[in-house]
Design an enzyme around this catalytic site. Structure first.
Site, PDB file in Angstrom:
ATOM      1  CG  ASP A 184      -0.278   0.160   2.525  1.00 50.12           C
ATOM      2  OD1 ASP A 184       0.942  -0.116   2.602  1.00 50.12           O
ATOM      3  OD2 ASP A 184      -0.947   0.557   3.496  1.00 50.12           O
ATOM      4  CE  LYS A 185       3.632   1.745   4.258  1.00 52.02           C
ATOM      5  NZ  LYS A 185       3.339   1.072   5.257  1.00 52.02           N
ATOM      6  CB  THR A 186       4.400   6.143  -2.753  1.00 53.45           C
ATOM      7  OG1 THR A 186       3.576   6.823  -1.798  1.00 53.45           O
ATOM      8  CG2 THR A 186       4.441   6.939  -4.039  1.00 53.45           C
TER       9      THR A 186
END
Ligand SMILES: *Cc1c(COP(=O)(O)O)cnc(C)c1O
Length: 378
Positions: A184-186
């Site tokens: 879910d990180k960039t």
């Protein structure tokens, strides 16, 4: 009535390019750390602006590795914001240190230094500012604070890839800056973490600690105690592709964030968390501060929209109530000591901003929010 749509909270943006890059690594018959790790690390250092960096298996272990390399351990206290993902606090516990929870700022929801000031003891050794929800802590103030109290700074920049504070990338201000590449990180590699640093001695120490206390593989003579914090070259190959798309990812996230701002502008009583002063924002989620936030989350879920609360305050975590029960040093676990964190938790909810989210989906989500408030109290 037709079935409501199903809009998830997060969705990674992976495609053909990542698949090709991963299979190329497999074709070389070398999937442990190798040339892709070296290249990914170089790109990360260029972006973050630090001369050194090492990988870790995930963001939590990146934080633990950084704390360990800085010599933090039993008897040492680490100041950590009360609102964060629990991995920040667990990393401190993992190395034997004591996380001391600090209330957050009522406007930015980042760590409050005025609250931190009151929590300094002779055991305080470090501060862990968390760049929460894709915008930066006031790093100038954190640096001055750390200097005044002789503290190490370990930045939790897990949500901070692409975020700049006064034209400098987050994670480059402290003794160490830690990143996560969870899905879910960039930028994602599935799992993965990175510790960026400026000091060659610390870099050396990080390298020994992550590779069984030796400089290079192939030797069984270990001058130091160390562990295995390595990753794979397959992950790094995926990471390289993700980094090459970073500008696009950031542009999409900002565009989606702007749609929410535009569509919700007319609705009174709600506020979208904005970029903190002197910081850019790469929205990690769209954080909405709104009355009856928890009821709204239930309503959205009935309408097929996955929302999340703001992170549950650390001082309320059941695991910490148990953990600190028999410890000589412990943070306060009372609501009264964290008014802003409690208010943030009560009023905050996270709406999706992943890059593949469409304009019509955002319009749908906003329509549900407006309908919820139009209905008033049920
Ligand atoms: C994701 C995250 C972590 C932990 O990273 P993992 O890779 O999931 O271990 C730590 N802190 C914050 C603020 C995070 O968002």
């Amino acid at each position: 009535m037709s079935d409501p749509p199903s809009i998830p909270q997060v969705e990674p943006w992976l495609g053909e390019e990542e698949a090709i890059a991963a299979s190329k690594v497999i074709a070389t018959n070398w999937i442990s750390e190798g040339p892709n790790c070296a290249a990914f690390s170089e790109r990360l250092r260029d972006l973050i602006g630090t001369p050194y960096g090492v990988f870790a298996p995930n963001g939590t272990l990146a934080l633990a590795l950084a704390l360990m390399a800085l010599g933090l351990g039993p008897g040492d206290e680490v100041l950590i914001p009360d609102i964060t993902f629990i991995g920040s606090a667990n990393a401190a516990i993992m190395v034997g240190a004591t996380p001391i929870f600090v209330d957050v700022d009522s406007n930015t929801y980042q760590i409050s230094l005025s609250h931190a000031d009151a929590l300094i003891t002779p055991r305080t050794r470090a501060i862990m500012p968390v760049h929460l929800y894709g915008t930066a802590c006031d790093m100038e103030a954190v640096q001055a604070f750390a200097m005044r109290h002789a503290l190490k700074i370990v930045e939790d920049a897990a949500q901070g890839i692409g975020v700049f504070y006064r034209e400098r990338h987050v994670g480059s201000f402290g003794d160490a800056g830690c990143f996560s590449f969870f899905s879910d990180k960039t930028v994602t590699t599935g799992e993965g973490g990175y510790v960026a640093c400026r000091d060659p001695g610390l870099h050396e120490h990080l390298r020994f600690l992550r590779n069984q206390g030796r400089q290079n593989a192939g030797s069984f003579v270990h001058p130091m105690i160390g562990y295995n914090f390595r990753i794979t070259d397959v992950q790094a190959a995926i990471g390289l592709v993700q980094l090459s798309k970073l500008d696009k990812i950031i542009a999409r996230k900002r565009e989606i964030h702007a749609w929410y701002q535009q569509d919700l502008a007319e609705l009174s009583g709600v506020r979208i968390l904005a970029a903190a002063p002197n910081s850019t924002v790469v929205p990690f989620r769209c954080v909405l501060l709104a009355p009856r936030a928890h009821e709204l989350m239930t309503f959205l879920s009935q309408r097929g929209v996955q929302s999340r609360s703001i992170f549950y305050p650390m001082h309320r975590q059941p695991c910490f109530a148990k953990w600190f029960d028999d410890k000589p040093y412990a943070p306060s676990l009372r609501d009264d000591d964290y008014p802003n964190a409690v208010a943030g938790y009560e009023h905050g909810l996270c709406l999706p901003v992943f890059p593949t989210l469409r304009r019509d989906q955002v319009a749908y989500i906003v329509q549900q929010i407006i309908e919820f408030y139009d209905r008033g109290t049920p």
